[in-house]
Design a protein around this motif. Structure first.
Motif, PDB file in Angstrom:
ATOM      1  N   GLN A   1      -1.159  10.612  -6.456  1.00  0.00           N
ATOM      2  CA  GLN A   1       0.111  10.551  -5.895  1.00  0.00           C
ATOM      3  C   GLN A   1       0.862   9.906  -6.476  1.00  0.00           C
ATOM      4  O   GLN A   1       0.550   8.897  -7.405  1.00  0.00           O
TER       5      GLN A   1
ATOM      6  N   ARG B   1      -4.820   7.218   0.487  1.00  0.00           N
ATOM      7  CA  ARG B   1      -4.332   7.565  -0.817  1.00  0.00           C
ATOM      8  C   ARG B   1      -5.052   8.815  -1.243  1.00  0.00           C
ATOM      9  O   ARG B   1      -5.971   8.397  -1.681  1.00  0.00           O
TER      10      ARG B   1
ATOM     11  N   TYR C   1       0.575  -1.361   0.082  1.00  0.00           N
ATOM     12  CA  TYR C   1      -0.015   0.009  -0.041  1.00  0.00           C
ATOM     13  C   TYR C   1       0.710   1.079   0.070  1.00  0.00           C
ATOM     14  O   TYR C   1       0.594   2.158  -0.757  1.00  0.00           O
ATOM     15  N   LYS C   2       1.824   1.271   0.907  1.00  0.00           N
ATOM     16  CA  LYS C   2       2.832   2.650   0.725  1.00  0.00           C
ATOM     17  C   LYS C   2       3.482   2.709  -0.559  1.00  0.00           C
ATOM     18  O   LYS C   2       3.503   3.749  -1.104  1.00  0.00           O
TER      19      LYS C   2
ATOM     20  N   GLY D   1       1.241   4.586  -2.637  1.00  0.00           N
ATOM     21  CA  GLY D   1       0.978   6.023  -2.280  1.00  0.00           C
ATOM     22  C   GLY D   1       0.145   6.126  -1.068  1.00  0.00           C
ATOM     23  O   GLY D   1      -0.215   7.110  -0.743  1.00  0.00           O
ATOM     24  N   PHE D   2      -0.170   5.092  -0.482  1.00  0.00           N
ATOM     25  CA  PHE D   2      -0.988   5.175   0.670  1.00  0.00           C
ATOM     26  C   PHE D   2      -0.238   5.673   1.732  1.00  0.00           C
ATOM     27  O   PHE D   2       0.891   5.113   1.764  1.00  0.00           O
ATOM     28  N   GLU D   3      -0.790   6.274   2.756  1.00  0.00           N
ATOM     29  CA  GLU D   3      -0.168   6.730   3.875  1.00  0.00           C
ATOM     30  C   GLU D   3      -0.715   6.288   5.113  1.00  0.00           C
ATOM     31  O   GLU D   3      -2.117   6.193   5.236  1.00  0.00           O
ATOM     32  N   VAL D   4      -0.172   6.062   6.300  1.00  0.00           N
ATOM     33  CA  VAL D   4      -0.805   5.657   7.573  1.00  0.00           C
ATOM     34  C   VAL D   4      -1.337   6.840   7.923  1.00  0.00           C
ATOM     35  O   VAL D   4      -0.868   8.086   8.202  1.00  0.00           O
ATOM     36  N   GLU D   5      -2.925   6.810   8.231  1.00  0.00           N
ATOM     37  CA  GLU D   5      -3.494   7.898   8.649  1.00  0.00           C
ATOM     38  C   GLU D   5      -3.881   7.676  10.147  1.00  0.00           C
ATOM     39  O   GLU D   5      -4.273   8.917  10.809  1.00  0.00           O
TER      40      GLU D   5
ATOM     41  N   MET E   1      -5.179   3.437   6.398  1.00  0.00           N
ATOM     42  CA  MET E   1      -4.323   4.053   5.485  1.00  0.00           C
ATOM     43  C   MET E   1      -5.178   4.754   4.562  1.00  0.00           C
ATOM     44  O   MET E   1      -6.469   4.463   4.140  1.00  0.00           O
TER      45      MET E   1
END
Length: 184
Positions: free
Chosen positions: A182, A178, A148-149, A152-156, A176
């Motif tokens: 991104q 996105r 996922y990272k 372009g996914f980020e931990v929210e 997570m």
């Protein structure tokens, strides 16, 4: 909504990803049942929140008619081996986003099926001007978090002690997100 069918070959293994259709409902019942019993990475245990053929038919129909939903299946030799969904809602304040979920039969892990379901979903979301994709992943599913990272996914956020697993311990869920377009 729907996307065009695409063929993939990974490690000499061939599969197709396409939009779910009504004819898939019966197979999806069996596939979901099996997947729920193969991993603790999902929210359900086998048999929980059971969906029968009529339930899948309703979801497939709704997803094909909705501009904010996408239901994809991965198929090997006309057999469904995994699926993913992006689900939005009609609320104005959250109409810009969808939630993504994916599952693949354990025998088919390692062939990029989950990754390609994710990639197809991201492409669909970007084309359809969906600004955000969200997902939840169990903290122990490190491989998925890395994937996922990469996309372009980020931990929210972290939902602490969110899941009770068979070992009797509680585990965190990683939330997570996105944002559209991104860079990978």
């Amino acid at each position: 909504m729907w996307v065009d069918e695409k063929e993939f070959t990974v490690k000499k293994f061939h599969y197709v990803i396409r939009t779910a259709s009504e004819k898939d409902a019966k197979q999806l019942v069996k596939v979901r049942w099996q997947i729920d019993g193969e991993t603790e990475n999902l929210d359900r245990e086998q048999g929980e929140a059971y969906l029968d053929e009529a339930g899948f038919l309703k979801i497939i129909k709704n997803d094909r008619e909705s501009r904010r939903n996408l239901f994809l299946v991965a198929e090997v030799n006309d057999q469904i081996v995994g699926f993913s969904r992006c689900e939005g809602n009609g609320l104005k304040r959250t109409d810009h986003k969808v939630e993504f979920g994916v599952c693949v039969l354990k025998d088919y892990w390692g062939y990029g099926i989950g990754q390609n379901l994710l990639n197809e979903s991201i492409q669909w979301a970007d084309i359809n001007e969906i600004k955000k994709i969200t997902l939840n992943v169990l903290e122990t599913n490190e491989k998925a978090i890395l994937l996922y990272k990469k996309y372009g996914f980020e931990v929210e956020g972290i939902l602490r002690q969110d899941k009770l697993l068979s070992d009797g311990h509680y585990y965190n869920t990683v939330v997570m997100g996105r944002l559209q377009n991104q860079v990978l």
